[in-house]
Design a protein around this motif. Structure first.
Motif, short mmCIF file in Angstrom:
data_model
loop_
_atom_site.label_atom_id
_atom_site.label_comp_id
_atom_site.label_asym_id
_atom_site.label_seq_id
_atom_site.Cartn_x
_atom_site.Cartn_y
_atom_site.Cartn_z
N MET A 121 0.85 -1.19 0.00
CA MET A 121 0.00 0.00 0.00
C MET A 121 0.88 1.24 0.00
O MET A 121 1.84 1.32 0.76
CB MET A 121 -0.90 0.03 1.24
CG MET A 121 -2.07 -0.92 1.17
SD MET A 121 -3.24 -0.51 -0.13
CE MET A 121 -3.87 1.04 0.43
N GLU A 122 0.54 2.19 -0.87
CA GLU A 122 1.25 3.47 -0.88
C GLU A 122 0.22 4.58 -0.89
O GLU A 122 -0.87 4.44 -1.43
CB GLU A 122 2.18 3.57 -2.09
CG GLU A 122 1.48 3.55 -3.44
CD GLU A 122 2.44 3.61 -4.60
OE1 GLU A 122 3.65 3.40 -4.41
OE2 GLU A 122 1.97 3.86 -5.72
N ARG A 123 0.56 5.66 -0.27
CA ARG A 123 -0.34 6.79 -0.15
C ARG A 123 -0.22 7.66 -1.39
O ARG A 123 0.87 7.90 -1.90
CB ARG A 123 -0.01 7.61 1.09
CG ARG A 123 -0.99 8.71 1.34
CD ARG A 123 -0.89 9.26 2.76
NE ARG A 123 -1.88 10.29 2.92
CZ ARG A 123 -1.60 11.56 3.13
NH1 ARG A 123 -0.35 11.93 3.27
NH2 ARG A 123 -2.55 12.45 3.25
N ILE A 124 -1.35 8.14 -1.87
CA ILE A 124 -1.37 9.08 -3.00
C ILE A 124 -1.11 10.46 -2.42
O ILE A 124 -1.83 10.92 -1.53
CB ILE A 124 -2.72 9.04 -3.72
CG1 ILE A 124 -2.93 7.68 -4.36
CG2 ILE A 124 -2.81 10.15 -4.77
CD1 ILE A 124 -4.28 7.49 -5.02
N GLY A 125 -0.08 11.12 -2.92
CA GLY A 125 0.28 12.45 -2.44
C GLY A 125 -0.74 13.50 -2.84
O GLY A 125 -1.55 13.31 -3.75
N GLU A 126 -0.67 14.64 -2.17
CA GLU A 126 -1.63 15.72 -2.42
C GLU A 126 -1.51 16.26 -3.84
O GLU A 126 -2.52 16.54 -4.49
CB GLU A 126 -1.43 16.84 -1.39
CG GLU A 126 -2.44 17.95 -1.50
CD GLU A 126 -3.88 17.51 -1.27
OE1 GLU A 126 -4.79 18.19 -1.75
OE2 GLU A 126 -4.12 16.47 -0.61
N GLU A 127 -0.30 16.39 -4.35
CA GLU A 127 -0.13 16.90 -5.72
C GLU A 127 -0.75 15.95 -6.74
O GLU A 127 -1.44 16.38 -7.67
CB GLU A 127 1.36 17.10 -6.04
CG GLU A 127 1.99 18.25 -5.31
CD GLU A 127 3.47 18.40 -5.65
OE1 GLU A 127 3.94 17.77 -6.62
OE2 GLU A 127 4.14 19.16 -4.94
N GLU A 128 -0.53 14.66 -6.55
CA GLU A 128 -1.11 13.67 -7.47
C GLU A 128 -2.63 13.65 -7.35
O GLU A 128 -3.35 13.54 -8.35
CB GLU A 128 -0.53 12.29 -7.18
CG GLU A 128 -0.99 11.25 -8.17
CD GLU A 128 -0.37 9.88 -7.94
OE1 GLU A 128 -0.70 8.97 -8.72
OE2 GLU A 128 0.42 9.72 -6.98
N ARG A 129 -3.13 13.77 -6.12
CA ARG A 129 -4.58 13.80 -5.91
C ARG A 129 -5.20 15.01 -6.61
O ARG A 129 -6.22 14.90 -7.28
CB ARG A 129 -4.91 13.82 -4.41
CG ARG A 129 -6.41 13.74 -4.12
CD ARG A 129 -6.68 13.69 -2.62
NE ARG A 129 -6.55 14.96 -1.98
CZ ARG A 129 -7.57 15.83 -1.80
NH1 ARG A 129 -8.77 15.51 -2.19
NH2 ARG A 129 -7.37 16.97 -1.20
N GLN A 130 -4.54 16.16 -6.49
CA GLN A 130 -5.05 17.37 -7.15
C GLN A 130 -5.01 17.21 -8.68
O GLN A 130 -5.90 17.67 -9.38
CB GLN A 130 -4.25 18.60 -6.71
CG GLN A 130 -4.49 19.00 -5.27
CD GLN A 130 -5.94 19.32 -4.97
OE1 GLN A 130 -6.66 19.88 -5.80
NE2 GLN A 130 -6.39 18.96 -3.77
#
Length: 145
Positions: A121-130
């Motif tokens: 599992m890896e977290r999606i960063g805020e920049e990628e989410r945006q």
């Protein structure tokens, strides 16, 4: 959250299904039949089945398939073409509804994650989410309005 990720992963796996040709006809008893093999009779309709687009992919409109001479000879009518167009419109509406749902998930959940190729599992960063939010909004504006 975990159920959402599992559902997204399963939908991505299922989206790799190969397009299949289906044949639809009405038998002598008046029952509608579906098969991957054409019937012996000449009165049937060929249906193309395709996989839905991947999450975040372009939702470019599918080019309508030009009917071949054999399709026209095998009972392809204007009514069947109109029905196929209605089905394609319904499919597009379903895709737009899914895209709106995905956009809502992206906007309302700042802590999203996914499973990488190694199974971790890896977290999606805020920049990628945006970026994903912007892409979803762009697709909605382009294909769903």
């Amino acid at each position: 959250m975990r159920n959402t990720l599992i559902a997204i992963a399963l939908s991505m796996i299922c989206s790799h299904a190969v397009a299949e040709k289906l044949y639809k006809w009405v038998d002598e008893n008046g029952v509608t039949q579906f098969s991957q093999q054409p019937p012996a009779s000449d009165q049937y309709e060929r249906m193309n089945v395709t996989a839905p687009p991947k999450l975040g992919s372009n939702m470019a409109p599918a080019a309508p398939a030009a009917p071949s001479e054999s399709d026209t000879q095998n009972g392809e009518t204007d009514a069947a073409a109109k029905k196929a167009e209605r089905e394609q419109q319904a499919q597009r509406e379903a895709q737009c509804a899914k895209l709106r749902e995905d956009l809502t998930t992206l906007e309302n959940n700042p802590r999203l994650g996914r499973t990488n190729d190694a199974g971790e599992m890896e977290r999606i960063g805020e920049e990628e989410r945006q970026a994903m939010i912007a892409k979803a909004r762009e697709d909605l504006a382009t294909y769903c309005n």
